[in-house]
Design a protein around this motif. Structure first.
Motif, PDB file in Angstrom:
ATOM      1  N   LEU A 165       0.844  -1.181   0.000  1.00  0.00           N
ATOM      2  CA  LEU A 165       0.000   0.000   0.000  1.00  0.00           C
ATOM      3  C   LEU A 165       0.887   1.242   0.000  1.00  0.00           C
ATOM      4  O   LEU A 165       1.854   1.324   0.759  1.00  0.00           O
ATOM      5  N   LEU A 166       0.536   2.189  -0.844  1.00  0.00           N
ATOM      6  CA  LEU A 166       1.300   3.428  -0.965  1.00  0.00           C
ATOM      7  C   LEU A 166       0.354   4.616  -0.827  1.00  0.00           C
ATOM      8  O   LEU A 166      -0.801   4.557  -1.273  1.00  0.00           O
ATOM      9  N   TYR A 167       0.856   5.699  -0.236  1.00  0.00           N
ATOM     10  CA  TYR A 167       0.047   6.900  -0.051  1.00  0.00           C
ATOM     11  C   TYR A 167       0.860   8.148  -0.364  1.00  0.00           C
ATOM     12  O   TYR A 167       2.066   8.200  -0.103  1.00  0.00           O
ATOM     13  N   ALA A 168       0.181   9.151  -0.876  1.00  0.00           N
ATOM     14  CA  ALA A 168       0.796  10.463  -0.996  1.00  0.00           C
ATOM     15  C   ALA A 168       0.973  11.045   0.410  1.00  0.00           C
ATOM     16  O   ALA A 168       0.161  10.774   1.308  1.00  0.00           O
ATOM     17  N   ASP A 169       2.012  11.827   0.586  1.00  0.00           N
ATOM     18  CA  ASP A 169       2.267  12.416   1.903  1.00  0.00           C
ATOM     19  C   ASP A 169       1.083  13.244   2.396  1.00  0.00           C
ATOM     20  O   ASP A 169       0.806  13.286   3.592  1.00  0.00           O
ATOM     21  N   SER A 170       0.402  13.879   1.477  1.00  0.00           N
ATOM     22  CA  SER A 170      -0.693  14.776   1.844  1.00  0.00           C
ATOM     23  C   SER A 170      -1.896  14.052   2.449  1.00  0.00           C
ATOM     24  O   SER A 170      -2.747  14.689   3.085  1.00  0.00           O
ATOM     25  N   VAL A 171      -1.980  12.734   2.251  1.00  0.00           N
ATOM     26  CA  VAL A 171      -3.148  11.994   2.752  1.00  0.00           C
ATOM     27  C   VAL A 171      -2.779  10.937   3.781  1.00  0.00           C
ATOM     28  O   VAL A 171      -3.677  10.290   4.343  1.00  0.00           O
ATOM     29  N   LYS A 172      -1.500  10.726   4.025  1.00  0.00           N
ATOM     30  CA  LYS A 172      -1.079   9.715   5.005  1.00  0.00           C
ATOM     31  C   LYS A 172      -1.692   9.980   6.368  1.00  0.00           C
ATOM     32  O   LYS A 172      -1.711  11.101   6.846  1.00  0.00           O
ATOM     33  N   GLY A 173      -2.215   8.924   6.963  1.00  0.00           N
ATOM     34  CA  GLY A 173      -2.838   9.051   8.276  1.00  0.00           C
ATOM     35  C   GLY A 173      -4.294   9.451   8.229  1.00  0.00           C
ATOM     36  O   GLY A 173      -4.989   9.390   9.248  1.00  0.00           O
ATOM     37  N   ARG A 174      -4.757   9.892   7.063  1.00  0.00           N
ATOM     38  CA  ARG A 174      -6.167  10.301   6.925  1.00  0.00           C
ATOM     39  C   ARG A 174      -6.943   9.408   5.961  1.00  0.00           C
ATOM     40  O   ARG A 174      -8.133   9.187   6.164  1.00  0.00           O
ATOM     41  N   PHE A 175      -6.282   8.934   4.920  1.00  0.00           N
ATOM     42  CA  PHE A 175      -6.930   8.094   3.915  1.00  0.00           C
ATOM     43  C   PHE A 175      -6.434   6.660   4.053  1.00  0.00           C
ATOM     44  O   PHE A 175      -5.264   6.424   4.377  1.00  0.00           O
ATOM     45  N   THR A 176      -7.325   5.717   3.757  1.00  0.00           N
ATOM     46  CA  THR A 176      -6.963   4.303   3.779  1.00  0.00           C
ATOM     47  C   THR A 176      -7.482   3.636   2.521  1.00  0.00           C
ATOM     48  O   THR A 176      -8.676   3.722   2.216  1.00  0.00           O
ATOM     49  N   ILE A 177      -6.590   2.973   1.805  1.00  0.00           N
ATOM     50  CA  ILE A 177      -6.992   2.235   0.619  1.00  0.00           C
ATOM     51  C   ILE A 177      -7.139   0.768   0.981  1.00  0.00           C
ATOM     52  O   ILE A 177      -6.348   0.227   1.761  1.00  0.00           O
ATOM     53  N   SER A 178      -8.165   0.159   0.437  1.00  0.00           N
ATOM     54  CA  SER A 178      -8.379  -1.273   0.648  1.00  0.00           C
ATOM     55  C   SER A 178      -9.034  -1.848  -0.593  1.00  0.00           C
ATOM     56  O   SER A 178      -9.446  -1.103  -1.483  1.00  0.00           O
ATOM     57  N   ARG A 179      -9.114  -3.158  -0.650  1.00  0.00           N
ATOM     58  CA  ARG A 179      -9.716  -3.778  -1.822  1.00  0.00           C
ATOM     59  C   ARG A 179     -10.354  -5.096  -1.458  1.00  0.00           C
ATOM     60  O   ARG A 179      -9.979  -5.730  -0.484  1.00  0.00           O
ATOM     61  N   ASP A 180     -11.323  -5.481  -2.275  1.00  0.00           N
ATOM     62  CA  ASP A 180     -11.959  -6.790  -2.180  1.00  0.00           C
ATOM     63  C   ASP A 180     -11.755  -7.446  -3.526  1.00  0.00           C
ATOM     64  O   ASP A 180     -12.464  -7.140  -4.497  1.00  0.00           O
ATOM     65  N   ASN A 181     -10.767  -8.316  -3.609  1.00  0.00           N
ATOM     66  CA  ASN A 181     -10.427  -8.912  -4.900  1.00  0.00           C
ATOM     67  C   ASN A 181     -11.543  -9.815  -5.430  1.00  0.00           C
ATOM     68  O   ASN A 181     -11.691  -9.961  -6.642  1.00  0.00           O
ATOM     69  N   ALA A 182     -12.304 -10.387  -4.532  1.00  0.00           N
ATOM     70  CA  ALA A 182     -13.419 -11.223  -4.980  1.00  0.00           C
ATOM     71  C   ALA A 182     -14.477 -10.395  -5.702  1.00  0.00           C
ATOM     72  O   ALA A 182     -15.193 -10.911  -6.562  1.00  0.00           O
ATOM     73  N   LYS A 183     -14.552  -9.114  -5.348  1.00  0.00           N
ATOM     74  CA  LYS A 183     -15.523  -8.218  -5.983  1.00  0.00           C
ATOM     75  C   LYS A 183     -14.862  -7.306  -7.011  1.00  0.00           C
ATOM     76  O   LYS A 183     -15.537  -6.435  -7.573  1.00  0.00           O
ATOM     77  N   ASN A 184     -13.546  -7.487  -7.223  1.00  0.00           N
ATOM     78  CA  ASN A 184     -12.834  -6.651  -8.190  1.00  0.00           C
ATOM     79  C   ASN A 184     -13.033  -5.171  -7.872  1.00  0.00           C
ATOM     80  O   ASN A 184     -13.237  -4.337  -8.774  1.00  0.00           O
TER      81      ASN A 184
END
Length: 117
Positions: free
Chosen positions: A58-77
């Motif tokens: 997982l990678l984040y821009a410095d401007s959003v670190k600590g505030r944004f979270t990326i996640s995924r559900d591969n079964a749902k693409n």
């Protein structure tokens, strides 16, 4: 034909939260990269967050670190972007992408996020 469709954008007050979703169709991206970029008014498109190699990095821009979270559900693409502690400067059109090797091969149409002060 590959399609990426974003949803979840809207108007929120500063300090609030939103959750963006992006559903891919036409091929599976379970082992590939998915992520988000954004383009604010009068600005160039910029990287926000990435979920690489099916989610193992997982990678984040410095401007959003600590505030944004990326996640995924591969079964749902599907890839998500949970945004908290939103600021007016987060106002932008948010674009989902998918691809391999660090490249964005496919893009969604974008979803507008507006943060009022």
């Amino acid at each position: 034909q590959v399609q990426l469709v974003e949803s979840g954008g809207g108007l929120v007050q500063a300090g609030g939260s939103l959750r963006l979703s992006c559903v891919a169709s036409g091929r599976t991206f379970s082992n590939a990269d998915m992520g988000w970029h954004r383009q604010g008014p009068g600005q160039v498109r910029e990287f926000v967050a990435a979920s690489r190699w099916g989610g193992s990095q997982l990678l984040y821009a410095d401007s959003v670190k600590g505030r944004f979270t990326i996640s995924r559900d591969n079964a749902k693409n599907t890839v998500y972007l949970q945004m908290t502690s939103l600021k007016p400067e987060d106002t932008a059109i948010y674009y989902c992408y998918a691809g391999t090797g660090g490249l964005a091969d496919y893009w969604g149409q974008g979803t507008q996020v507006t943060v009022s002060s």
